[in-house]
Scaffold this active site. Sequence first.
Site, short mmCIF file in Angstrom:
data_model
loop_
_atom_site.label_atom_id
_atom_site.label_comp_id
_atom_site.label_asym_id
_atom_site.label_seq_id
_atom_site.Cartn_x
_atom_site.Cartn_y
_atom_site.Cartn_z
N ARG A 144 -116.11 8.37 -5.97
CA ARG A 144 -116.25 10.44 -5.71
C ARG A 144 -114.33 9.91 -5.12
NH1 ARG A 144 -116.98 12.70 -1.89
NH2 ARG A 144 -118.34 11.12 -0.34
N LEU A 184 -123.36 2.62 -1.89
CA LEU A 184 -123.78 2.37 -2.97
C LEU A 184 -123.57 1.02 -3.91
CD1 LEU A 184 -126.43 4.94 -1.56
CD2 LEU A 184 -126.24 2.49 -0.56
N ALA A 193 -121.58 -0.97 -4.12
CA ALA A 193 -120.87 -2.34 -3.45
C ALA A 193 -122.63 -2.74 -4.63
CB ALA A 193 -120.58 -2.80 -2.84
N ASP A 251 -140.55 13.61 48.40
CA ASP A 251 -139.62 12.96 48.74
C ASP A 251 -138.08 13.82 47.70
OD1 ASP A 251 -136.54 11.34 47.77
OD2 ASP A 251 -137.06 12.15 45.27
N TYR A 252 -136.45 13.81 48.34
CA TYR A 252 -135.98 15.03 48.35
C TYR A 252 -134.97 15.28 47.28
CZ TYR A 252 -132.44 18.72 49.81
OH TYR A 252 -131.79 19.80 50.03
N ASP A 256 -139.14 10.63 42.70
CA ASP A 256 -138.25 10.78 40.97
C ASP A 256 -138.16 9.30 40.58
OD1 ASP A 256 -136.52 10.69 43.22
OD2 ASP A 256 -135.44 10.76 40.94
C1 GDG Z 1 -122.22 9.38 0.98
C2 GDG Z 1 -121.73 7.80 1.74
C3 GDG Z 1 -123.19 6.21 2.06
C4 GDG Z 1 -120.87 7.96 -8.70
N1 GDG Z 1 -119.53 8.11 -10.38
C5 GDG Z 1 -120.77 8.53 -10.90
C6 GDG Z 1 -122.27 8.45 -10.12
N2 GDG Z 1 -121.98 7.64 -9.60
C7 GDG Z 1 -123.79 7.34 -8.22
C8 GDG Z 1 -123.15 6.19 -7.85
C9 GDG Z 1 -124.19 6.08 -6.54
C10 GDG Z 1 -123.39 6.68 -5.97
O1 GDG Z 1 -123.43 8.38 -6.68
C11 GDG Z 1 -122.51 6.98 -4.42
O2 GDG Z 1 -122.36 6.52 -3.75
P1 GDG Z 1 -122.31 5.75 -2.84
O3 GDG Z 1 -122.61 5.43 -1.09
O4 GDG Z 1 -120.91 4.92 -3.20
O5 GDG Z 1 -120.89 7.62 -2.28
P2 GDG Z 1 -120.73 8.74 -1.15
O6 GDG Z 1 -121.53 9.30 -2.03
O7 GDG Z 1 -119.75 9.15 -0.45
O8 GDG Z 1 -121.94 8.68 -0.53
C12 GDG Z 1 -122.07 6.49 1.61
C13 GDG Z 1 -124.10 7.03 1.36
O9 GDG Z 1 -123.64 8.52 1.38
C14 GDG Z 1 -125.61 7.16 1.18
O10 GDG Z 1 -125.97 7.00 2.38
O11 GDG Z 1 -123.29 4.81 1.26
O12 GDG Z 1 -120.98 5.65 2.48
O13 GDG Z 1 -120.25 8.49 1.82
O14 GDG Z 1 -124.93 6.04 -6.49
O15 GDG Z 1 -123.80 5.19 -8.59
N3 GDG Z 1 -123.48 8.57 -11.08
C15 GDG Z 1 -123.24 8.90 -12.25
N4 GDG Z 1 -122.19 9.10 -12.31
C16 GDG Z 1 -121.19 9.02 -11.73
O16 GDG Z 1 -120.24 9.73 -12.60
N5 GDG Z 1 -124.82 9.26 -12.68
#
Ligand code: GDG
Length: 735
Positions: A283, A386, A388, A508-509, A689
């Site tokens: 994002r 996610l 990664a 107890d106090y 307590d």
């Molecule tokens: C928050 C936390 C934590 C991205 N671009 C597109 C697309 N995505 C999907 C990815 C992934 C998700 O969006 C992004 O997830 P992240 O975990 O990388 O990051 P955040 O949105 O910041 O999420 C983060 C998460 O919550 C879960 O607890 O990991 O740290 O910041 O799944 O694939 N999906 C599609 N088009 C795109 O252009 N369809």
Amino acid sequence: MNKTIIVSNRLPLKVSFEDDQLEVTPSVGGLATGLKTVHKGGNGIWIGWSGMTKEELTPELEKQVNEAVTKEQCVAVNLTQKDLDLYYYGFSNRTLWPLFHYFIEYTEYSPESWEAYKKVNQKFADKVLEHVEDGDKVWIQDYQLLLVPAMVKAKKPDISIGFFNHIPFPSYEIFRTFPKRKEILEGMLGADLIGFHTYDYERHFLSSVKRILSLEVNFNKVTYKNRIIKVDSFPMGIDYEKFEQAALDHDKMDEDHKSEIQKRLDQHLQNEDGVKMILSIDRMDYTKGIPNRIKAFEYFLKKYPEFQEKIRLIMLAVPSRSQVPQYQKLKQETDELVGRINGEFSTVSWTPIWYFYRALPFENLIDLYTSSDVALITPVRDGMNLVAKEYIATRTREDGVLVLSEMTGASKELNEALLINPFNYEEIADSIKQALEMPKPEQKQRMKALQKRVSRYSVRKWANEFMNSLNQVHKVYHTIQAKKVDEKDLTDFKAQMTSTASKLLFLDYDGTLVNFTNQPEDARPDPELYELLKNLNSKPNTKLVIISGRDKKTLNEWFGHTPYTLVSDHGVSMRLEGEDWKMMERLKTDWMEDVLPVLETFVDRTPGTLVEKKKYSLAWHYRNTDVELAQKRLVEIKTVLTSFISNTDLTLLEGNKVIEIKSSKVNKGRASSNLVDHFPSEHIFAFGDDWTDEFMFEELPEKAQTIKVGVRKTKAKNYVNTVEDVRSLLKTIAE
Ligand code: GDG
């Protein structure tokens, strides 16, 4: 049948109107997948915002939306545009998000958005309360709803509540700067189980709880308002099979079915030997380290010019929160950086960065993941990340290299990636080179290990483990052996008190009749307490015993004028009505001159602690000191003293924020037994307590009514929650 209620800011669906026709499309995101069994199994419901504000909906449309989401087992929380601006764009994204990601300089605080945050959190809580039934479980998600746990707990104390924070929890030094730090922690502590992605976030949270709320924390359990709250880490995973399967299908795809993007990617890859692609997806958010990445990439191109015209960075940045000024600034900075670098390095046939500022469909995401030799993920802070994990899941040929920032939660699990510090361009440049040149066998070895882990810890497993842990926590909470004093007990106690039979009450106090104060001398009895004790004592055939760790002098000052039996120093001395103080045991005090200097060295090294010299014991009080330091010193002092007093008749007693060294010959158990012999009674009551009172609970005859203050492991038969509860109980039975 009991159900689980999931609560998140957004519902896992998209609501839209096509030609005046309402369309509701379920979301296929990770969270929705992970929680599917919890949500759809066992009649679960999901409470959240539908994505349409009140202003966008006529009453008729609102009705339609509500009906449509109900079919998906969802319940919509109605938000106005103003709610959204202040609660979501305001407090959540301009205050909490930067604060929790260590961007203090971006953290804006306005009382107006705080008020809106509270109000909207209450709206969510009210929706939960509308639907929750006894035996249900509630699972609240993420930083937009930090106050909801306490709001639900306040009305429904017996419902078990889980909370999961998807973003980091910052270190105490960051969190303490925030004006509403206390309220936020108290909000979260309404939950029975609090989950984070990593142990570090858990540790930071506990440290803030200890320091800001001065609460007792034992390992990962917090004692708060007589509840035990468990804090744990649950690293979130992905829907591994979905990504893996999509990659396998993609592999088999013939030319005609390939997407435009895939065709372009193929063109680039087939151009020349040794051409490689580096991918980043996130994002458009300042936490994701996008400018760092571009600058490090520029540095790489300069440092290793042999890669120019051979490699390309494909950067997908998905528009996000573009109403917030810092996001607009980031977008502008990114555009400029990409423009400058492409301007500087491009040739007729090569542009170093392909930059997409838009969301792409899932299929294209798979195109990108499967075509890239390297994933370059460089957040400066990220709860998990996610992307990664998704990259790993799509590498079905077991090749590809992940270069990952050590500031992501994911880095804690993904050791075989090339971990980098996103602020160190030298390291990033070298890691990119290492990744591009990594021999296939090494790629395979690393990727296989990564895949093994990511496939095992899928998002479903994450959800199941959280729910299992929530069930467990609730069970433990409900199986604390003492039983809470209920109406029936009260009636029994009252009947015993009003009978003509003889009655003996041990009270107890500190911590039982009065709350703890910062200075021990401030906890003197108040007029109401005097009145209450007088009423109790006026019951026929009743003896009242104040049994305390306090010394003779203090008890004399406070209760010398009353007819009650007084027991001081945990049982060393006793005063019967109208008589002088007597020692119950002959005790030596010569040991004090050896032990006192030891305690004093601890006072010198631990600001805020003090030694109380009593006639027959020494106490080290640590109520007013930094909690973390106290915990550390406690371990030290116990180690030192235990060896010091071995082979003596001294013992170490742990009270509430106090350690006391005294003769093992005396304790409240022996003292109370002596008094039971002295005043044989039909009915016996004992209230206390802390640990020193446990001796009394243990040694009193079986028929005694023993009552502990607070939910803790105890030998008492019953418990009540607070000092106020003790007083109200005594008041009731004295009536
Ligand atoms: C928050 C936390 C934590 C991205 N671009 C597109 C697309 N995505 C999907 C990815 C992934 C998700 O969006 C992004 O997830 P992240 O975990 O990388 O990051 P955040 O949105 O910041 O999420 C983060 C998460 O919550 C879960 O607890 O990991 O740290 O910041 O799944 O694939 N999906 C599609 N088009 C795109 O252009 N369809």
